[in-house]
Design an enzyme around this catalytic site. Sequence first.
Site, mmCIF file in Angstrom:
data_model
loop_
_atom_site.group_PDB
_atom_site.id
_atom_site.type_symbol
_atom_site.label_atom_id
_atom_site.label_comp_id
_atom_site.label_asym_id
_atom_site.label_seq_id
_atom_site.Cartn_x
_atom_site.Cartn_y
_atom_site.Cartn_z
ATOM 1 N N VAL A 75 31.953 -39.544 14.596
ATOM 2 C CA VAL A 75 31.352 -39.976 13.397
ATOM 3 C C VAL A 75 29.612 -39.703 13.494
ATOM 4 O O VAL A 75 29.047 -39.822 14.654
ATOM 5 C CB VAL A 75 31.547 -41.373 13.138
ATOM 6 C CG1 VAL A 75 30.747 -41.739 11.783
ATOM 7 C CG2 VAL A 75 32.912 -41.766 12.789
ATOM 8 N N LYS A 82 29.782 -48.099 9.579
ATOM 9 C CA LYS A 82 30.352 -48.423 8.090
ATOM 10 C C LYS A 82 31.715 -48.463 8.094
ATOM 11 O O LYS A 82 32.242 -48.643 6.867
ATOM 12 C CB LYS A 82 29.879 -47.162 7.200
ATOM 13 C CG LYS A 82 28.162 -47.366 7.162
ATOM 14 C CD LYS A 82 27.795 -46.111 6.194
ATOM 15 C CE LYS A 82 26.274 -46.049 6.532
ATOM 16 N NZ LYS A 82 25.706 -44.876 5.799
ATOM 17 N N GLY A 83 32.496 -48.548 9.269
ATOM 18 C CA GLY A 83 33.880 -48.615 9.276
ATOM 19 C C GLY A 83 34.543 -47.341 9.367
ATOM 20 O O GLY A 83 35.842 -47.377 9.151
ATOM 21 N N GLY A 85 34.520 -44.804 11.587
ATOM 22 C CA GLY A 85 35.504 -44.659 13.008
ATOM 23 C C GLY A 85 36.783 -45.412 12.983
ATOM 24 O O GLY A 85 37.766 -44.807 13.417
ATOM 25 N N ASN A 112 29.299 -44.910 28.035
ATOM 26 C CA ASN A 112 29.341 -44.928 26.551
ATOM 27 C C ASN A 112 29.819 -46.463 26.015
ATOM 28 O O ASN A 112 30.937 -46.492 25.748
ATOM 29 C CB ASN A 112 30.199 -43.928 26.172
ATOM 30 C CG ASN A 112 29.999 -43.692 24.516
ATOM 31 O OD1 ASN A 112 29.246 -44.442 24.005
ATOM 32 N ND2 ASN A 112 30.398 -42.792 24.208
ATOM 33 N N TYR A 119 36.330 -49.336 21.179
ATOM 34 C CA TYR A 119 37.905 -49.146 21.245
ATOM 35 C C TYR A 119 38.497 -50.571 21.884
ATOM 36 O O TYR A 119 39.701 -50.807 21.425
ATOM 37 C CB TYR A 119 38.053 -48.259 22.706
ATOM 38 C CG TYR A 119 37.528 -46.813 22.143
ATOM 39 C CD1 TYR A 119 37.743 -46.287 20.750
ATOM 40 C CD2 TYR A 119 36.765 -45.967 23.166
ATOM 41 C CE1 TYR A 119 37.501 -44.956 20.629
ATOM 42 C CE2 TYR A 119 36.509 -44.587 22.818
ATOM 43 C CZ TYR A 119 36.816 -44.046 21.613
ATOM 44 O OH TYR A 119 36.444 -42.963 21.202
#
Length: 137
Positions: A75, A82-83, A85, A112, A119
Amino acid sequence: MARIWALIQELADYERLTHAVTGNAELLEKHIFDDRHAIVFVFEVEGEVAGYTLSFPIYSTFRTLPGLWLEDLYVTPSARGKGYGKALLTHLIEYCKANKLGRLDWSVLSWNEPSIGFYQSMDAEVMPDWRICRLSF
């Protein structure tokens, strides 16, 4: 396809791997649309592609089911938080379930932390005992 290729290059820069990029948009297009080696989902913000997933088939001998390897979920920086991903990953999960695939696998770089946290928030198991091995030809 040019926009997706540009996002791939952005991802490589973010992951500090620009030196590893050797492909091009034409091969990517051929492999996605002609050879069907990969599945790509995109989303647009104000008419411009601002994120994508790219995955390809895998197979689990233990589960005796096909699955997908998520190679990229990206993204753009301006669209993060902003949702989008989450929407992309959720769409891919739904695709896997609808196609009766056994699992969705991917890797994340150990440094990362934002991605690892994302995740884990999606209930993904970050498997600390596994390392990716690769032979490149």
